[in-house]
Design an enzyme around this catalytic site. Structure first.
Site, PDB file in Angstrom:
ATOM      1  N   ASN A   9       0.975  -1.056  -0.058  1.00 15.30           N
ATOM      2  CA  ASN A   9      -0.105  -0.010   0.029  1.00 15.30           C
ATOM      3  C   ASN A   9       0.895   1.136   0.113  1.00 15.30           C
ATOM      4  OD1 ASN A   9      -1.714   2.104   0.585  1.00 15.30           O
ATOM      5  ND2 ASN A   9      -2.268   1.354   2.639  1.00 15.30           N
ATOM      6  N   LYS A  11       0.224   4.139  -0.074  1.00 13.81           N
ATOM      7  CA  LYS A  11      -0.666   5.335   0.519  1.00 13.81           C
ATOM      8  C   LYS A  11      -0.290   6.747  -0.361  1.00 13.81           C
ATOM      9  CE  LYS A  11      -0.096   3.022   4.707  1.00 13.81           C
ATOM     10  NZ  LYS A  11       0.161   3.006   6.354  1.00 13.81           N
ATOM     11  N   HIS A  95      -9.381   1.092   5.227  1.00 12.40           N
ATOM     12  CA  HIS A  95      -8.246   1.297   5.896  1.00 12.40           C
ATOM     13  C   HIS A  95      -8.420   2.036   7.116  1.00 12.40           C
ATOM     14  CE1 HIS A  95      -3.965   2.268   6.586  1.00 12.40           C
ATOM     15  NE2 HIS A  95      -3.663   1.358   5.919  1.00 12.40           N
ATOM     16  N   GLU A  97      -6.784   4.720   8.459  1.00 14.47           N
ATOM     17  CA  GLU A  97      -6.474   5.985   7.881  1.00 14.47           C
ATOM     18  C   GLU A  97      -7.519   6.763   7.442  1.00 14.47           C
ATOM     19  OE1 GLU A  97      -2.710   5.312   5.718  1.00 14.47           O
ATOM     20  OE2 GLU A  97      -1.857   5.022   7.541  1.00 14.47           O
ATOM     21  N   GLU A 167      -4.919  -4.779  10.557  1.00 17.67           N
ATOM     22  CA  GLU A 167      -4.079  -3.978  10.775  1.00 17.67           C
ATOM     23  C   GLU A 167      -4.179  -3.418  12.229  1.00 17.67           C
ATOM     24  OE1 GLU A 167      -2.162  -2.634   6.779  1.00 17.67           O
ATOM     25  OE2 GLU A 167      -3.824  -1.346   7.067  1.00 17.67           O
ATOM     26  N   GLY A 173       2.994   2.383  10.814  1.00 18.02           N
ATOM     27  CA  GLY A 173       3.871   3.383  10.510  1.00 18.02           C
ATOM     28  C   GLY A 173       4.607   3.710  11.915  1.00 18.02           C
ATOM     29  N   SER A 213       3.763  -2.179  10.077  1.00 17.37           N
ATOM     30  CA  SER A 213       5.472  -2.273  10.199  1.00 17.37           C
ATOM     31  C   SER A 213       5.909  -3.608   9.869  1.00 17.37           C
ATOM     32  CB  SER A 213       5.728  -1.861  11.610  1.00 17.37           C
ATOM     33  OG  SER A 213       5.441  -0.592  11.828  1.00 17.37           O
TER      34      SER A 213
HETATM   35  P1  13P Z   1       3.336   0.394   7.515  1.00 14.50           P
HETATM   36  O1  13P Z   1       3.642  -0.834   7.000  1.00 14.50           O
HETATM   37  O2  13P Z   1       4.165   1.617   7.088  1.00 14.50           O
HETATM   38  O3  13P Z   1       3.259   0.251   9.117  1.00 14.50           O
HETATM   39  O4  13P Z   1       1.839   0.542   7.192  1.00 14.50           O
HETATM   40  C1  13P Z   1       0.934  -0.460   7.326  1.00 14.50           C
HETATM   41  C2  13P Z   1      -0.281  -0.228   6.567  1.00 14.50           C
HETATM   42  O5  13P Z   1      -1.132   0.703   6.845  1.00 14.50           O
HETATM   43  C3  13P Z   1      -0.348  -0.894   5.184  1.00 14.50           C
HETATM   44  O6  13P Z   1      -1.869  -0.685   4.734  1.00 14.50           O
END
Ligand code: 13P
Length: 252
Positions: A9, A11, A95, A97, A167, A173, A213
């Site tokens: 992803n 982002k 997601h 976010e 997740e 992150g 992560s």
């Molecule tokens: P990270 O791998 O940067 O922690 O992000 C995970 C994520 O949100 C994938 O959708």
């Protein structure tokens, strides 16, 4: 029997030129890799470029979001139909976010699941608890609510096109990965929820990815867990070499 999936992803990263470079790097590093489905999810603006670079490769294309209508007066939105037209095979929905920053509800995410299914697109359906929820012992309740409402009206037949991504928000992150045991515990719970809601066969067939992560240094232990069927990777998917190493995980 569940084909592992490693999905990147991206982002809000990568111009079209950067997307092309990353995909060219991945194609050369992953050539000949079998037994794992590799997926990349660039931003909307790089989808067409990515699709062109991916032509003829086994790597699949995903979008990071969609709007649950086909056409109409929905300024700024993108439909499943348009994503399919741009070459996508999958779309990520739910997601954390988007749930947190854009206030997306379980009901809205459920509409996206059905819209994507109607368009015959694969769905990467994300769920996960926040740190506060975990510390308040609400993790199982949160996951139960997200699965019940997010997959409301989903039949075993529709579920064939759904991949679940667990997740935990506190691991995204932050560099703080769930331990192998924490991931397995949550995944086994999610599979039990799927069994209650959709039956044994659908639960056994559904891939459940871990996200938060994930990197080359921790993917092997996570992938060795019986209910972890892949990874949804953020930061570590932005460099070809690192993402290729994640995709080439070892479980022995
Ligand atoms: P990270 O791998 O940067 O922690 O992000 C995970 C994520 O949100 C994938 O959708």
């Amino acid at each position: 029997m569940r084909m592992p999936m490693i999905a990147g992803n991206w982002k809000l990263h990568k111009t079209r030129a950067e997307a092309r470079d990353l995909i060219e790097g991945l194609k050369s590093q992953l050539e000949g890799l079998t037994g794992v489905e590799v997926v990349v999810a660039p931003p909307f603006t790089a989808l067409e470029t990515a699709a062109a670079s991916l032509a003829g490769s086994a790597i699949q294309l995903a979008a990071q979001n969609c709007y649950p209508e086909t056409t109409g007066a929905f300024t700024g939105e993108v439909s499943p139909l348009l994503l399919k037209d741009a070459g996508c095979r999958y779309v990520i929905v739910g997601h954390s976010e988007r749930r947190q920053l854009l206030g997306e509800s379980d009901e809205f995410i459920n509409r996206k699941v059905h819209a994507l299914s109607q368009a015959a697109l694969g769905i990467i359906f994300c769920i996960g608890e926040t740190l506060d929820e975990r510390e308040a012992d609400q993790m199982f309740d949160v996951l139960r609510r997200q699965v019940r409402l997010g997959l409301k009206g989903v039949t075993p037949d529709i579920m064939k096109d759904v991949v679940v991504a667990y997740e935990p928000v506190w691991a995204i992150g932050t560099g703080k990965t769930a331990t192998d045991a924490q991931a397995q515990e949550a995944h086994a719970f999610v599979r039990a929820l799927l069994r209650e809601q959709l039956g044994q066969a659908a639960a056994d067939a559904t891939r459940i990815l871990y996200g938060g992560s994930v990197k080359s240094g921790n993917v092997d232990g996570l992938m060795a867990q019986p209910d972890v069927d892949g990874a949804l990777v953020g930061g570590a998917s932005l460099k070809a070499e690192e993402f290729a190493r994640v995709a080439c995980f070892q479980t022995v």
